[in-house]
Design a protein around this motif. Structure first.
Motif, PDB file in Angstrom:
ATOM      1  N   TYR A  85     -22.768   9.245 -22.157  1.00 49.90           N
ATOM      2  CA  TYR A  85     -23.219  10.722 -22.914  1.00 49.90           C
ATOM      3  C   TYR A  85     -22.785  11.582 -21.288  1.00 49.90           C
ATOM      4  N   GLY A  86     -21.548  12.415 -20.930  1.00 46.61           N
ATOM      5  CA  GLY A  86     -21.105  13.495 -20.472  1.00 46.61           C
ATOM      6  C   GLY A  86     -20.224  12.833 -19.329  1.00 46.61           C
ATOM      7  N   ARG A 130     -25.579   8.439 -17.966  1.00 49.50           N
ATOM      8  CA  ARG A 130     -25.617  10.257 -18.406  1.00 49.50           C
ATOM      9  C   ARG A 130     -25.239  10.587 -17.582  1.00 49.50           C
ATOM     10  N   GLY A 131     -24.239  11.723 -17.438  1.00 51.89           N
ATOM     11  CA  GLY A 131     -23.743  13.009 -16.832  1.00 51.89           C
ATOM     12  C   GLY A 131     -23.259  12.279 -15.240  1.00 51.89           C
ATOM     13  N   ALA A 132     -23.016  11.199 -15.034  1.00 52.86           N
ATOM     14  CA  ALA A 132     -22.416  10.832 -13.951  1.00 52.86           C
ATOM     15  C   ALA A 132     -20.814  11.620 -13.624  1.00 52.86           C
ATOM     16  N   LEU A 133     -20.908  11.976 -12.005  1.00 51.46           N
ATOM     17  CA  LEU A 133     -20.022  12.177 -11.778  1.00 51.46           C
ATOM     18  C   LEU A 133     -19.028  13.620 -12.763  1.00 51.46           C
ATOM     19  N   TYR A 180     -17.753  10.846 -29.665  1.00 50.18           N
ATOM     20  CA  TYR A 180     -17.114  11.588 -30.232  1.00 50.18           C
ATOM     21  C   TYR A 180     -16.155  12.408 -28.921  1.00 50.18           C
ATOM     22  N   ASN A 181     -15.418  13.005 -29.474  1.00 44.40           N
ATOM     23  CA  ASN A 181     -15.026  13.818 -27.762  1.00 44.40           C
ATOM     24  C   ASN A 181     -14.523  13.424 -26.966  1.00 44.40           C
ATOM     25  N   ALA A 238     -13.323   5.545 -21.469  1.00 48.02           N
ATOM     26  CA  ALA A 238     -13.762   6.883 -22.013  1.00 48.02           C
ATOM     27  C   ALA A 238     -14.798   6.753 -23.153  1.00 48.02           C
ATOM     28  N   ILE A 239     -16.350   5.735 -22.518  1.00 47.33           N
ATOM     29  CA  ILE A 239     -17.015   5.353 -23.272  1.00 47.33           C
ATOM     30  C   ILE A 239     -17.925   6.603 -23.130  1.00 47.33           C
ATOM     31  N   GLY A 240     -18.354   6.508 -24.925  1.00 46.74           N
ATOM     32  CA  GLY A 240     -19.881   7.997 -24.991  1.00 46.74           C
ATOM     33  C   GLY A 240     -19.752   9.551 -25.533  1.00 46.74           C
ATOM     34  N   CYS A 241     -20.160   9.523 -26.100  1.00 46.91           N
ATOM     35  CA  CYS A 241     -19.799  11.182 -25.937  1.00 46.91           C
ATOM     36  C   CYS A 241     -19.367  11.981 -24.999  1.00 46.91           C
TER      37      CYS A 241
END
Length: 206
Positions: A147-148, A164-167, A113-114, A127-130
């Protein structure tokens, strides 16, 4: 009149302008409507590949997927608004609005998603993940998984983010971050290696 061969058209104005285009499948309102010579395309869904004229070897599944691409080749867009614009090549966008604003970026993979939603000319990104690489515009050679991950970088290159949330806020290049929120706040940090839960979390100017 059309001399194209081996086409399947199902729906209002599907393959409406086709002249010599062959081996196409169009199903859905105005799918492949403007296609003239494009071949080996599959458009399934409302407006899929609607503006395609000469592009070949594309797959568009989902409302508006690859909708305004006129001469793109070898793209896969699956999901609402996936890869709807531009004349790019060798991209894969799977998920709601994946690679949604991509214009001339090539060789990208966006799944989720996005994912890579704002990409315009960025090349060689995965890019893999919401919301992975959500706002990237022209950064290239990045890998974001989670994610993110790398979600706020605009034009930076050669970054690896896994977790998740890396960089997620980085505005610099040449970083490796693995783990939950690794280098999460590394706004202007370049040339770093971080591995582990919240490793280098506040590396703003590292």
């Amino acid at each position: 009149s059309s001399t194209g061969n081996n086409n399947i058209a199902l729906g209002y104005q599907t393959l409406y302008c086709n002249t010599i285009g062959s081996n196409n499948i169009a199903q859905g309102y105005k799918s492949l409507c403007l296609n003239t010579t494009g071949a080996y395309n599959i458009g399934i869904g409302y407006g899929t590949l609607k503006s395609n004229t000469t592009g070949c070897h594309n797959i568009a599944i989902g409302c508006g997927a690859l909708q305004t691409a006129a001469a793109s080749i070898h793209n896969i867009g699956i999901g609402y608004g996936a890869l709807p614009s531009g004349n790019s090549c060798y991209n894969i966008g799977i998920g709601f609005c994946a690679l949604n604003t991509n214009s001339n970026g090539n060789l990208n993979v966006a799944i989720g998603y996005n994912a890579l939603c704002a990409n315009t000319t960025g090349t060689n990104n995965v890019a893999i993940g919401c919301a992975a690489m959500f706002v990237n515009t022209n950064g290239s050679n990045n890998l974001a998984i989670g994610y993110g991950a790398l979600c706020s970088t605009y034009f930076n290159s050669n970054n690896f983010a896994a977790g998740r949330g890396a960089l997620s806020t980085v505005q610099c290049s040449n970083n490796f971050a693995q783990g939950y929120q690794a280098m999460h706040c590394g706004y202007y940090a370049c040339n770093n290696f971080a591995s582990g839960y919240q490793a280098l979390y506040l590396s703003i100017y590292a």
